[in-house]
Design a protein around this motif. Structure first.
Motif, mmCIF file in Angstrom:
data_model
loop_
_atom_site.group_PDB
_atom_site.id
_atom_site.type_symbol
_atom_site.label_atom_id
_atom_site.label_comp_id
_atom_site.label_asym_id
_atom_site.label_seq_id
_atom_site.Cartn_x
_atom_site.Cartn_y
_atom_site.Cartn_z
ATOM 1 N N ILE A 53 0.857 -1.188 0.000
ATOM 2 C CA ILE A 53 0.000 0.000 0.000
ATOM 3 C C ILE A 53 0.897 1.243 0.000
ATOM 4 C CG2 ILE A 53 -1.903 1.189 1.138
ATOM 5 C CD1 ILE A 53 -2.543 -1.394 2.595
ATOM 6 N N PRO A 54 1.346 1.677 -1.169
ATOM 7 C CA PRO A 54 2.165 2.891 -1.221
ATOM 8 C C PRO A 54 1.319 4.121 -0.918
ATOM 9 C CG PRO A 54 1.745 2.072 -3.440
ATOM 10 C CD PRO A 54 1.172 1.063 -2.495
ATOM 11 N N VAL A 55 1.829 5.011 -0.076
ATOM 12 C CA VAL A 55 1.063 6.204 0.271
ATOM 13 C C VAL A 55 0.978 7.125 -0.942
ATOM 14 C CG1 VAL A 55 1.741 6.024 2.687
ATOM 15 C CG2 VAL A 55 3.045 7.507 1.150
ATOM 16 N N THR A 56 0.015 8.017 -0.910
ATOM 17 C CA THR A 56 -0.261 8.867 -2.070
ATOM 18 C C THR A 56 0.927 9.750 -2.438
ATOM 19 O OG1 THR A 56 -2.604 8.924 -1.469
ATOM 20 C CG2 THR A 56 -1.806 10.629 -2.980
ATOM 21 N N THR A 57 1.591 10.289 -1.437
ATOM 22 C CA THR A 57 2.701 11.215 -1.692
ATOM 23 C C THR A 57 4.023 10.470 -1.740
ATOM 24 O OG1 THR A 57 1.553 13.051 -0.609
ATOM 25 C CG2 THR A 57 3.940 13.240 -0.854
ATOM 26 N N GLY A 58 4.645 10.456 -2.920
ATOM 27 C CA GLY A 58 6.021 9.989 -3.043
ATOM 28 C C GLY A 58 6.934 11.201 -2.960
ATOM 29 N N VAL A 59 8.070 11.059 -2.313
ATOM 30 C CA VAL A 59 8.940 12.208 -2.068
ATOM 31 C C VAL A 59 10.182 12.108 -2.946
ATOM 32 C CG1 VAL A 59 10.214 13.530 -0.353
ATOM 33 C CG2 VAL A 59 8.110 12.317 0.307
ATOM 34 N N PHE A 60 10.307 13.069 -3.847
ATOM 35 C CA PHE A 60 11.476 13.131 -4.724
ATOM 36 C C PHE A 60 12.349 14.309 -4.307
ATOM 37 C CE2 PHE A 60 13.862 14.596 -8.386
ATOM 38 C CZ PHE A 60 14.415 13.411 -8.847
ATOM 39 N N ALA A 61 13.647 14.062 -4.254
ATOM 40 C CA ALA A 61 14.604 15.123 -3.912
ATOM 41 C C ALA A 61 15.616 15.272 -5.036
ATOM 42 C CB ALA A 61 15.313 14.803 -2.600
ATOM 43 N N ALA A 62 15.552 16.399 -5.730
ATOM 44 C CA ALA A 62 16.559 16.720 -6.736
ATOM 45 C C ALA A 62 17.752 17.379 -6.059
ATOM 46 C CB ALA A 62 15.959 17.651 -7.790
ATOM 47 N N THR A 63 18.831 17.468 -6.793
ATOM 48 C CA THR A 63 20.041 18.068 -6.223
ATOM 49 C C THR A 63 19.772 19.451 -5.655
ATOM 50 O OG1 THR A 63 21.429 16.837 -7.795
ATOM 51 C CG2 THR A 63 22.412 18.762 -6.727
ATOM 52 N N GLY A 64 18.996 20.256 -6.379
ATOM 53 C CA GLY A 64 18.718 21.620 -5.933
ATOM 54 C C GLY A 64 17.830 21.705 -4.709
ATOM 55 N N ASP A 65 17.086 20.651 -4.416
ATOM 56 C CA ASP A 65 16.184 20.685 -3.264
ATOM 57 C C ASP A 65 16.922 20.805 -1.942
ATOM 58 O OD1 ASP A 65 13.722 20.524 -4.553
ATOM 59 O OD2 ASP A 65 13.855 18.353 -4.752
ATOM 60 N N TRP A 66 18.137 20.268 -1.888
ATOM 61 C CA TRP A 66 18.867 20.279 -0.617
ATOM 62 C C TRP A 66 19.317 21.678 -0.236
ATOM 63 C CZ3 TRP A 66 17.953 16.120 1.935
ATOM 64 C CH2 TRP A 66 17.743 14.905 1.258
ATOM 65 N N GLY A 67 19.237 22.617 -1.195
ATOM 66 C CA GLY A 67 19.583 23.988 -0.872
ATOM 67 C C GLY A 67 18.460 24.745 -0.195
ATOM 68 N N GLY A 68 17.274 24.140 -0.159
ATOM 69 C CA GLY A 68 16.151 24.761 0.549
ATOM 70 C C GLY A 68 15.127 25.397 -0.357
ATOM 71 N N GLY A 69 15.459 25.595 -1.661
ATOM 72 C CA GLY A 69 14.520 26.254 -2.549
ATOM 73 C C GLY A 69 13.394 25.364 -3.026
ATOM 74 N N ASP A 100 8.582 20.248 3.418
ATOM 75 C CA ASP A 100 7.123 20.145 3.388
ATOM 76 C C ASP A 100 6.666 18.842 2.740
ATOM 77 O OD1 ASP A 100 6.822 22.581 4.615
ATOM 78 O OD2 ASP A 100 6.508 23.702 2.753
ATOM 79 N N ARG A 101 7.347 18.464 1.661
ATOM 80 C CA ARG A 101 6.981 17.226 0.977
ATOM 81 C C ARG A 101 7.294 16.017 1.852
ATOM 82 N NH1 ARG A 101 9.842 19.664 -3.270
ATOM 83 N NH2 ARG A 101 11.268 17.905 -3.510
#
Length: 214
Positions: free
Chosen positions: A147-163, A172-173
């Motif tokens: 049962i995979p939850v609705t929200t899958g969380v993807f992190a791109a390289t730029g996400d780790w900078g906070g933007g 938030d994701r």
């Protein structure tokens, strides 16, 4: 309705990052921390196990070739089979999950994931790869009756900078996915998870050959 304070839930985390340090493992740790925190606020104790698949790569290959799991891999497989929730995180290579990630899934018992809540995470260089969660990873777990939850969380390289991606930040994701996952895990009872009625209790070779060994 919240769980009793004595309630314990087992969460298993599998991370298939290949480097050290790994953004895949970093995302896995964040997902576990938020999920555990939310469950703790509800009086649910969390027992967590984290497995780095790169440490099991040789064992996974040997299992695929020889048909048996060495002790270290058996420990991981048993943990998944006995879990109340699974956090599965993979890097995206060539628009899909890593081969190591798929190879691990291939050696899990067919019915071990039935009715198991799964929080999917993935990492990649650009947000374009985020679609792989829904067209590649989610169908994999759905096929296995998880049962995979609705929200899958993807992190791109730029996400780790906070933007983040300009719509919702990575924290938030992560929190949204963790909240959905915690809701399912809290309600999960290992004793009532459905077993596939068509699964085999023994390998096919035993049934065809009249063997009695386990």
């Amino acid at each position: 309705m919240t769980a009793e304070p004595s309630t314990v839930r087992r969460i298993v985390v599998v991370s298939s990052g290949l480097s050290t340090p790994s953004s895949t493992r970093q995302l896995a740790d964040r997902l576990l921390a938020d999920s555990s925190g939310l469950l703790g606020e509800r009086g649910v104790e969390v027992e967590a196990r984290v497995f780095e698949l790169r440490d099991l790569a040789h064992d996974i290959a040997n299992h695929l070739l020889m048909g048996f799991a060495p002790p270290s891999l058996e420990e991981a497989l048993d943990a998944v089979a006995g879990a109340d929730g699974l956090i599965a995180v993979t890097p995206i290579f060539t628009t899909s999950y890593a081969g190591l990630f798929k190879s691990f899934v291939d050696v899990i018992e067919p019915d071990a994931l039935t009715d198991l809540p799964v929080l999917i995470g993935a990492t990649g260089g650009t947000p374009r790869h985020s679609l792989a969660i829904d067209y590649a990873i989610r169908p994999l777990f759905t096929y296995l009756h998880a049962i995979p939850v609705t929200t899958g969380v993807f992190a791109a390289t730029g996400d780790w900078g906070g933007g983040g991606d300009g719509v919702r930040s990575l924290p938030d994701r992560i929190m949204r996915g963790a909240t959905e996952f915690a809701d399912l895990v809290e309600r999960t009872d290992r004793s009532t998870r459905v077993r596939d009625p068509f699964s085999l209790d023994r390998p096919m070779g035993h049934l065809l050959g009249g063997l009695t060994g386990q």
